[in-house]
Design a protein around this motif. Structure first.
Motif, mmCIF file in Angstrom:
data_model
loop_
_atom_site.group_PDB
_atom_site.id
_atom_site.type_symbol
_atom_site.label_atom_id
_atom_site.label_comp_id
_atom_site.label_asym_id
_atom_site.label_seq_id
_atom_site.Cartn_x
_atom_site.Cartn_y
_atom_site.Cartn_z
ATOM 1 N N ILE A 1 6.164 63.528 19.998
ATOM 2 C CA ILE A 1 5.490 63.136 21.235
ATOM 3 C C ILE A 1 4.348 62.171 20.918
ATOM 4 O O ILE A 1 4.125 61.186 21.622
ATOM 5 N N ALA A 2 3.640 62.446 19.825
ATOM 6 C CA ALA A 2 2.565 61.552 19.409
ATOM 7 C C ALA A 2 3.106 60.159 19.095
ATOM 8 O O ALA A 2 2.469 59.146 19.411
ATOM 9 N N LEU A 3 4.285 60.083 18.464
ATOM 10 C CA LEU A 3 4.875 58.780 18.161
ATOM 11 C C LEU A 3 5.297 58.049 19.424
ATOM 12 O O LEU A 3 5.151 56.834 19.533
ATOM 13 N N ILE A 4 5.847 58.785 20.390
ATOM 14 C CA ILE A 4 6.244 58.161 21.659
ATOM 15 C C ILE A 4 5.017 57.621 22.383
ATOM 16 O O ILE A 4 5.013 56.496 22.895
ATOM 17 N N PHE A 5 3.977 58.434 22.406
ATOM 18 C CA PHE A 5 2.767 58.023 23.101
ATOM 19 C C PHE A 5 1.974 57.019 22.272
ATOM 20 O O PHE A 5 1.457 56.026 22.799
ATOM 21 N N GLY A 6 1.863 57.256 20.961
ATOM 22 C CA GLY A 6 1.049 56.413 20.101
ATOM 23 C C GLY A 6 1.739 55.158 19.614
ATOM 24 O O GLY A 6 1.070 54.218 19.176
ATOM 25 N N GLY A 7 3.097 55.123 19.664
ATOM 26 C CA GLY A 7 3.803 53.921 19.240
ATOM 27 C C GLY A 7 3.386 52.699 20.036
ATOM 28 O O GLY A 7 3.292 51.587 19.513
ATOM 29 N N PHE A 8 3.138 52.907 21.310
ATOM 30 C CA PHE A 8 2.638 51.848 22.187
ATOM 31 C C PHE A 8 1.344 51.259 21.628
ATOM 32 O O PHE A 8 1.190 50.042 21.496
ATOM 33 N N SER A 9 0.411 52.129 21.261
ATOM 34 C CA SER A 9 -0.876 51.667 20.741
ATOM 35 C C SER A 9 -0.724 51.048 19.363
ATOM 36 O O SER A 9 -1.432 50.088 19.026
ATOM 37 N N LEU A 10 0.198 51.575 18.554
ATOM 38 C CA LEU A 10 0.390 51.056 17.198
ATOM 39 C C LEU A 10 0.840 49.602 17.223
ATOM 40 O O LEU A 10 0.236 48.737 16.581
ATOM 41 N N SER A 11 1.899 49.312 17.971
ATOM 42 C CA SER A 11 2.397 47.932 18.010
ATOM 43 C C SER A 11 1.408 47.012 18.702
ATOM 44 O O SER A 11 1.217 45.859 18.307
ATOM 45 N N ARG A 12 0.736 47.517 19.746
ATOM 46 C CA ARG A 12 -0.239 46.679 20.440
ATOM 47 C C ARG A 12 -1.385 46.295 19.513
ATOM 48 O O ARG A 12 -1.867 45.157 19.548
ATOM 49 N N THR A 13 -1.796 47.230 18.658
ATOM 50 C CA THR A 13 -2.902 46.952 17.741
ATOM 51 C C THR A 13 -2.592 45.777 16.828
ATOM 52 O O THR A 13 -3.449 44.929 16.571
ATOM 53 N N PHE A 14 -1.354 45.695 16.330
ATOM 54 C CA PHE A 14 -0.984 44.622 15.416
ATOM 55 C C PHE A 14 -0.942 43.260 16.108
ATOM 56 O O PHE A 14 -1.265 42.240 15.507
ATOM 57 N N PHE A 15 -0.539 43.233 17.382
ATOM 58 C CA PHE A 15 -0.349 41.958 18.064
ATOM 59 C C PHE A 15 -1.557 41.493 18.866
ATOM 60 O O PHE A 15 -1.636 40.317 19.228
ATOM 61 N N LEU A 16 -2.495 42.366 19.163
ATOM 62 C CA LEU A 16 -3.657 41.991 19.970
ATOM 63 C C LEU A 16 -4.452 40.817 19.389
ATOM 64 O O LEU A 16 -4.749 39.855 20.120
#
Length: 399
Positions: free
Chosen positions: A44-59
């Motif tokens: 669940i953390a990966l589903i919820f946090g995956g959004f933030s993970l990829s966004r962090t790299f591209f921001l």
């Protein structure tokens, strides 16, 4: 002073409002849906946090590109991507598919939120940073307030696929508004065009930006704990319905949104640092209340206090970020840095809470949020003790 472009502001406001409402419809439903598919706390953390993970790299990339090439192209692409992603959600019935979609959604988000905030920062009149950013952030908070409530009702009455369909329709409407009504990129007020981009090394050594980054990160760590696992906690511990959970998730953002404009006006007239620290204190109280809640009423009160904390602190944080971005003529980079803090916080909050759920008792995640918030407040206090702390050598004078 140039006339404030109300049409541009209104277009950005409503485009972000409808797209965020669509995302808000789905956010409180995903953790429970994944839990029903057999997902562990870490999944669940990966589903919820995956959004933030990829966004962090591209921001950082999209923020700097928008400084050089204009805001509109990235906003339009990001909003259209949200529409496509909503279709993918309908077709996803496995945990790994949900993780992959959320990773892609994070990339799309990196083209939307910091770029929209940088656009608003570009057109903000001097001395009106708090009220302008507070007013714009109403679009985010209003969308995140209405969305979860709508999502809970839609899920209870029509099912999950209808919630995804509503998200898609709203995302497409936001794309339409931005594509048709925003002026071409060449007509935007971007003051950094033609200048060498501010180096990231200078940004990350600026005490004021580091202080803002830290506070935003710990605040959103608490949001990550709440949004990612409050639905599971409320369902497992108190057997609350999807509609009741939607109300709880809505409360924090709606209360914060309602006071954003008056707190933005206050931030333009008083000590922004004091407002940030007062808001952080309220967040600590809220996390304690969540960890000790005995049912719906306790969670209700905790979310109201949490909303007050965000409403007090965030207009002041964003006003300080706008002032900094204008002074160093790198609004896109500054807003990207602040949004990176947001993404990292959401990621850390969801992962920490997921591990605690698997190893201990989910209730303890809220107490961890108390400790993290206190540490961030201490760093913010230290980093902003002196008014001259925000010097950017070779770029401008101190604040």
């Amino acid at each position: 002073m140039e006339k404030f472009p109300r049409k541009v502001f209104a277009t950005l406001f409503f485009a972000i409002f409808v797209s965020v409402t669509g995302v808000g419809i789905v956010v409180p439903l995903l953790p429970v849906y994944a839990h029903e598919l057999g997902a562990s706390g870490f999944s669940i953390a990966l589903i919820f946090g995956g959004f933030s993970l990829s966004r962090t790299f591209f921001l950082p990339w999209f923020g700097r590109l928008s400084d050089a090439h204009g805001r509109k192209p990235f906003l339009v692409m990001g909003l259209f991507s949200y529409f496509v992603i909503s279709v993918a959600f309908v077709l996803a019935h496995q945990i790994h598919s949900l993780i992959a979609i959320r990773l892609i959604q994070g990339v799309a988000s990196a083209m939307i939120m910091p770029v929209a905030q940088a656009y608003v920062g570009d057109i903000t009149p001097e001395g009106k940073e708090g009220i302008t950013m507070g007013g714009f952030n109403m679009s985010i908070f209003a969308g995140l307030s209405i969305g979860p409530l709508m999502g809970g009702v839609i899920q209870d009455v029509f099912g999950l696929n209808m919630a995804f369909a509503c998200m898609g329709g709203l995302a497409f409407f936001g794309f339409f508004l931005a594509a048709v009504l925003l002026p071409p990129a060449a007509a935007e007020r971007i003051y950094s065009v033609g200048r060498a981009p501010v180096k990231w090394g200078l940004l990350v050594r600026d005490p004021m930006l580091v202080a803002l980054f830290s506070f935003r990160m710990v605040y959103t760590t608490c949001i990550g704990i709440i949004w990612g696992f409050l639905p599971v906690y409320a369902n497992d511990a108190f057997a609350l319905s999807s509609s009741a959970v939607g109300v709880l998730v809505m409360l924090g953002v709606s209360v914060s949104g309602l006071i954003h404009i008056p707190m933005g006006m206050l931030a333009d007239r008083c000590d922004k640092r004091f407002m940030v620290l007062a808001g952080g204190t309220a967040v600590i109280v809220a996390m304690l209340l969540m960890g000790t809640a005995g049912g719906f009423v306790g969670l209700f009160a905790a979310n109201v206090v949490f909303g007050i904390g965000g409403g007090l602190s965030m207009p002041a944080v964003m006003a300080l970020a706008v002032i900094r971005g204008q002074k160093i003529e790198a609004m896109g980079s500054v807003m990207s840095m602040i949004t990176v803090a947001h993404s990292l916080g959401m990621l850390m909050g969801s992962i920490f809470a997921g591990l605690i759920m698997d190893w201990f008792e989910l209730r303890f995640a809220f107490f961890l949020g108390v400790l993290i918030m206190a540490a961030g407040m201490a760093q913010f206090f230290a980093g902003t003790r002196h008014s001259g702390a925000a010097t950017m050598p070779g770029r401008e004078k101190t604040l």
